[in-house]
Design a protein around this motif. Sequence first.
Motif, PDB file in Angstrom:
ATOM      1  N   VAL A  21       0.802  -1.223   0.000  1.00  0.00           N
ATOM      2  CA  VAL A  21       0.000   0.000   0.000  1.00  0.00           C
ATOM      3  C   VAL A  21       0.834   1.272   0.000  1.00  0.00           C
ATOM      4  CG1 VAL A  21      -1.973  -1.110   1.116  1.00  0.00           C
ATOM      5  CG2 VAL A  21      -0.201  -0.041   2.537  1.00  0.00           C
ATOM      6  N   ARG A  22       2.136   1.167   0.330  1.00  0.00           N
ATOM      7  CA  ARG A  22       2.942   2.382   0.424  1.00  0.00           C
ATOM      8  C   ARG A  22       4.419   2.036   0.274  1.00  0.00           C
ATOM      9  NH1 ARG A  22       5.202   5.441   4.780  1.00  0.00           N
ATOM     10  NH2 ARG A  22       4.388   3.958   6.304  1.00  0.00           N
ATOM     11  N   GLY A  23       5.174   2.969  -0.315  1.00  0.00           N
ATOM     12  CA  GLY A  23       6.618   2.816  -0.389  1.00  0.00           C
ATOM     13  C   GLY A  23       7.302   4.096   0.053  1.00  0.00           C
ATOM     14  N   GLU A  24       8.383   3.947   0.786  1.00  0.00           N
ATOM     15  CA  GLU A  24       9.136   5.117   1.251  1.00  0.00           C
ATOM     16  C   GLU A  24      10.607   4.742   1.357  1.00  0.00           C
ATOM     17  OE1 GLU A  24       9.394   8.124   5.111  1.00  0.00           O
ATOM     18  OE2 GLU A  24       7.641   6.839   4.835  1.00  0.00           O
ATOM     19  N   GLY A  25      11.452   5.371   0.554  1.00  0.00           N
ATOM     20  CA  GLY A  25      12.879   5.068   0.580  1.00  0.00           C
ATOM     21  C   GLY A  25      13.141   3.628   0.169  1.00  0.00           C
ATOM     22  N   VAL A  26      13.819   2.875   1.027  1.00  0.00           N
ATOM     23  CA  VAL A  26      14.116   1.472   0.710  1.00  0.00           C
ATOM     24  C   VAL A  26      13.032   0.534   1.235  1.00  0.00           C
ATOM     25  CG1 VAL A  26      16.603   1.895   0.734  1.00  0.00           C
ATOM     26  CG2 VAL A  26      15.479   1.067   2.814  1.00  0.00           C
ATOM     27  N   TYR A  27      11.959   1.066   1.791  1.00  0.00           N
ATOM     28  CA  TYR A  27      10.954   0.231   2.438  1.00  0.00           C
ATOM     29  C   TYR A  27       9.625   0.204   1.682  1.00  0.00           C
ATOM     30  CZ  TYR A  27      14.156   0.454   6.400  1.00  0.00           C
ATOM     31  OH  TYR A  27      15.255   0.374   7.195  1.00  0.00           O
ATOM     32  N   LEU A  28       8.961  -0.958   1.766  1.00  0.00           N
ATOM     33  CA  LEU A  28       7.586  -1.128   1.315  1.00  0.00           C
ATOM     34  C   LEU A  28       6.734  -1.527   2.519  1.00  0.00           C
ATOM     35  CD1 LEU A  28       8.207  -3.174  -1.968  1.00  0.00           C
ATOM     36  CD2 LEU A  28       7.449  -0.791  -1.826  1.00  0.00           C
ATOM     37  N   GLY A  49      14.788   4.582  -4.979  1.00  0.00           N
ATOM     38  CA  GLY A  49      13.950   4.384  -3.805  1.00  0.00           C
ATOM     39  C   GLY A  49      12.502   4.735  -4.087  1.00  0.00           C
ATOM     40  N   HIS A  50      11.656   4.387  -3.141  1.00  0.00           N
ATOM     41  CA  HIS A  50      10.210   4.568  -3.284  1.00  0.00           C
ATOM     42  C   HIS A  50       9.752   5.915  -2.724  1.00  0.00           C
ATOM     43  CE1 HIS A  50       9.904   0.289  -4.291  1.00  0.00           C
ATOM     44  NE2 HIS A  50      10.687   0.047  -3.268  1.00  0.00           N
ATOM     45  N   GLY A  51       8.639   6.418  -3.270  1.00  0.00           N
ATOM     46  CA  GLY A  51       7.964   7.570  -2.683  1.00  0.00           C
ATOM     47  C   GLY A  51       8.566   8.921  -2.984  1.00  0.00           C
ATOM     48  N   ARG A  52       9.280   9.069  -4.081  1.00  0.00           N
ATOM     49  CA  ARG A  52       9.863  10.369  -4.447  1.00  0.00           C
ATOM     50  C   ARG A  52       8.782  11.257  -5.055  1.00  0.00           C
ATOM     51  NH1 ARG A  52      15.602  11.530  -4.255  1.00  0.00           N
ATOM     52  NH2 ARG A  52      16.645   9.591  -3.687  1.00  0.00           N
ATOM     53  N   ALA A  53       8.357  12.256  -4.312  1.00  0.00           N
ATOM     54  CA  ALA A  53       7.238  13.095  -4.726  1.00  0.00           C
ATOM     55  C   ALA A  53       7.525  13.848  -6.018  1.00  0.00           C
ATOM     56  CB  ALA A  53       6.867  14.065  -3.609  1.00  0.00           C
ATOM     57  N   GLU A  54       8.767  14.264  -6.235  1.00  0.00           N
ATOM     58  CA  GLU A  54       9.051  15.076  -7.420  1.00  0.00           C
ATOM     59  C   GLU A  54       8.835  14.297  -8.712  1.00  0.00           C
ATOM     60  OE1 GLU A  54      13.472  15.750  -8.483  1.00  0.00           O
ATOM     61  OE2 GLU A  54      13.492  15.420  -6.316  1.00  0.00           O
ATOM     62  N   ALA A  58       6.137  15.409 -11.593  1.00  0.00           N
ATOM     63  CA  ALA A  58       6.509  15.562 -13.000  1.00  0.00           C
ATOM     64  C   ALA A  58       5.572  14.771 -13.906  1.00  0.00           C
ATOM     65  CB  ALA A  58       7.950  15.101 -13.210  1.00  0.00           C
ATOM     66  N   MET A  59       5.180  13.594 -13.462  1.00  0.00           N
ATOM     67  CA  MET A  59       4.235  12.783 -14.238  1.00  0.00           C
ATOM     68  C   MET A  59       2.871  13.454 -14.317  1.00  0.00           C
ATOM     69  SD  MET A  59       5.303   9.054 -12.698  1.00  0.00           S
ATOM     70  CE  MET A  59       4.041   8.148 -13.605  1.00  0.00           C
ATOM     71  N   ALA A  60       2.414  13.999 -13.177  1.00  0.00           N
ATOM     72  CA  ALA A  60       1.104  14.659 -13.158  1.00  0.00           C
ATOM     73  C   ALA A  60       1.098  15.882 -14.073  1.00  0.00           C
ATOM     74  CB  ALA A  60       0.746  15.053 -11.727  1.00  0.00           C
ATOM     75  N   GLN A  61       2.171  16.670 -14.023  1.00  0.00           N
ATOM     76  CA  GLN A  61       2.254  17.846 -14.886  1.00  0.00           C
ATOM     77  C   GLN A  61       2.224  17.451 -16.358  1.00  0.00           C
ATOM     78  OE1 GLN A  61       2.071  20.998 -14.157  1.00  0.00           O
ATOM     79  NE2 GLN A  61       2.375  21.682 -16.274  1.00  0.00           N
ATOM     80  N   GLN A  62       2.946  16.391 -16.710  1.00  0.00           N
ATOM     81  CA  GLN A  62       2.950  15.938 -18.100  1.00  0.00           C
ATOM     82  C   GLN A  62       1.579  15.433 -18.518  1.00  0.00           C
ATOM     83  OE1 GLN A  62       5.538  16.163 -20.421  1.00  0.00           O
ATOM     84  NE2 GLN A  62       3.854  15.631 -21.788  1.00  0.00           N
ATOM     85  N   ALA A  63       0.904  14.729 -17.612  1.00  0.00           N
ATOM     86  CA  ALA A  63      -0.438  14.213 -17.922  1.00  0.00           C
ATOM     87  C   ALA A  63      -1.421  15.349 -18.153  1.00  0.00           C
ATOM     88  CB  ALA A  63      -0.923  13.308 -16.788  1.00  0.00           C
ATOM     89  N   ARG A  64      -1.232  16.464 -17.456  1.00  0.00           N
ATOM     90  CA  ARG A  64      -2.111  17.611 -17.680  1.00  0.00           C
ATOM     91  C   ARG A  64      -1.836  18.267 -19.034  1.00  0.00           C
ATOM     92  NH1 ARG A  64      -1.414  18.287 -11.936  1.00  0.00           N
ATOM     93  NH2 ARG A  64       0.539  19.419 -12.267  1.00  0.00           N
ATOM     94  N   ALA A 309       8.411  11.501 -18.929  1.00  0.00           N
ATOM     95  CA  ALA A 309       8.531  12.539 -17.896  1.00  0.00           C
ATOM     96  C   ALA A 309       9.041  11.933 -16.592  1.00  0.00           C
ATOM     97  CB  ALA A 309       7.189  13.222 -17.678  1.00  0.00           C
ATOM     98  N   ALA A 310       8.580  10.724 -16.277  1.00  0.00           N
ATOM     99  CA  ALA A 310       9.094  10.038 -15.095  1.00  0.00           C
ATOM    100  C   ALA A 310      10.582   9.771 -15.258  1.00  0.00           C
ATOM    101  CB  ALA A 310       8.337   8.731 -14.875  1.00  0.00           C
ATOM    102  N   GLY A 311      10.973   9.304 -16.441  1.00  0.00           N
ATOM    103  CA  GLY A 311      12.383   9.035 -16.699  1.00  0.00           C
ATOM    104  C   GLY A 311      13.242  10.276 -16.565  1.00  0.00           C
ATOM    105  N   LEU A 312      12.754  11.406 -17.041  1.00  0.00           N
ATOM    106  CA  LEU A 312      13.507  12.656 -16.953  1.00  0.00           C
ATOM    107  C   LEU A 312      13.670  13.090 -15.499  1.00  0.00           C
ATOM    108  CD1 LEU A 312      14.909  14.898 -18.516  1.00  0.00           C
ATOM    109  CD2 LEU A 312      12.685  16.037 -18.774  1.00  0.00           C
ATOM    110  N   ALA A 313      12.605  12.949 -14.709  1.00  0.00           N
ATOM    111  CA  ALA A 313      12.685  13.311 -13.289  1.00  0.00           C
ATOM    112  C   ALA A 313      13.633  12.375 -12.544  1.00  0.00           C
ATOM    113  CB  ALA A 313      11.296  13.273 -12.659  1.00  0.00           C
ATOM    114  N   VAL A 314      13.598  11.098 -12.893  1.00  0.00           N
ATOM    115  CA  VAL A 314      14.517  10.134 -12.280  1.00  0.00           C
ATOM    116  C   VAL A 314      15.959  10.480 -12.641  1.00  0.00           C
ATOM    117  CG1 VAL A 314      15.288   7.729 -12.337  1.00  0.00           C
ATOM    118  CG2 VAL A 314      12.858   8.254 -12.073  1.00  0.00           C
TER     119      VAL A 314
END
Length: 444
Positions: A21-28, A49-54, A58-64, A309-314
């Motif tokens: 249900v959630r990922g943060e850093g190295v943890y699920l 790692g998991h849960g990188r908001a940026e 970036a994905m949401a902005q591209q989808a818009r 866009a995800a790839g570029l942010a990564v």
Amino acid sequence: MTDSPASSVFYRSRKPYPVAVRGEGVYLYDSEGRRYLDGSSGALVANIGHGRAEVAEAMAQQARELPFVHGSQFSSPVLETYAARLMGFLGLPGFRFWAVSGGSEANESAIKLARQYHVERGEPGRYKVITRVPSYHGASLGALAASGMGARRAIYSPLLNEEAWPKMPKPDPTLPGEEDAERLRAVLEEAGPETVAAFIAEPVVGASDAALAPNAGYHARIAEICREHGVLFVADEVMSGMGRCGVPLAVRLGGDVTPDIVVLGKGLAAGYAPLAGLAASPEVYTTVMNGSGAFKHGFTYAGHPVSVAAGLAVLDIVEREGLPLRARVQGERLLAGLQELKARHPIILETRGHGLLLGLVLGDPATGQAFGTPGLAERVARAAWERGLITYPGTGAVDGTRGDHLLLGPPLSITDAELEEMLGVLDEALEEAASGEGQRERSR
């Protein structure tokens, strides 16, 4: 846990599946509140790692702005920017990036591109692709045919033209790299060099023989042999690339080598979106474009703007945080810890790898060989899972059936404390598995 008649999901196996249900850093975290240290980054995917908001933003902005265009009709600003940035990061000036959704699609694309390249050059007799045993290049039929992994391809063999896929032995770390690579010549001569389109190899082997790599000089000699015979050299960096092995491309660990085609995946978008692809040399690209003028291949979601866009942010994160160097430093620490575990657990026959693509070869301490019946790696992985550590077990590296290994590849952002936690859990899991193995041997 899920695997009940009430579910509509087609699971990969009958085992119960926790619901993450959630990922943060190295943890699920699962729906029952359990925490797991992702010691294999899923399948060597979650590099940042998991849960990188940026990345999500970036994905949401591209989808818009532009959620989808078909690659046969449009490019997009984000794809143009990403391709240029990515080729710069990888040190592949003049190469062209072909974006798809996953590693299997990317290797399938490389196989087709190699075939078309030779047809465009007026050599339609070149269709064979030499690969190694063991190896794994993907689940689609073309990529699976290229793979030398018996357990995954056996039932599909009637659908494959085995003659088109000559196999070369895996790297032998006891040999000098150049001598090891020379074994390609014998395979070429037997296949008929004039019939061979490409040689495909993982610079550091992943799923099929955990973190196996040749010695320095191997890939440079492979490239020379391929050039001599007009064969394309394809480096499958789906798992080993994007800094995972401590450098942008693992094929360059032992020297300055530039393949004709580089296949990429997994770490490109680090699990935030489906993204993979290939980088084709100027020679390969211009041969196709100055010939028929079109690559006779494609996928609906190739170059999907949101995935790119995800790839570029990564890539922003990978470069800003210096994750290839971090992988090298943390990989050295983890490998040193694994070597200490080897001294305490005789079932570890070998520790190896580069950066944060590391492996344990498991087996019989009395003989120094694999057990006759596989399953040890699964038992270690299960014991680790029960303690909250995810690993990547595998079997079959010796002969398609025998051979147990454990692949380890946490996110490149892992901290020293998290490495120590990972090693502590592995220590306990190995102890439990070894104890169970001893009981099984006494009962035989």
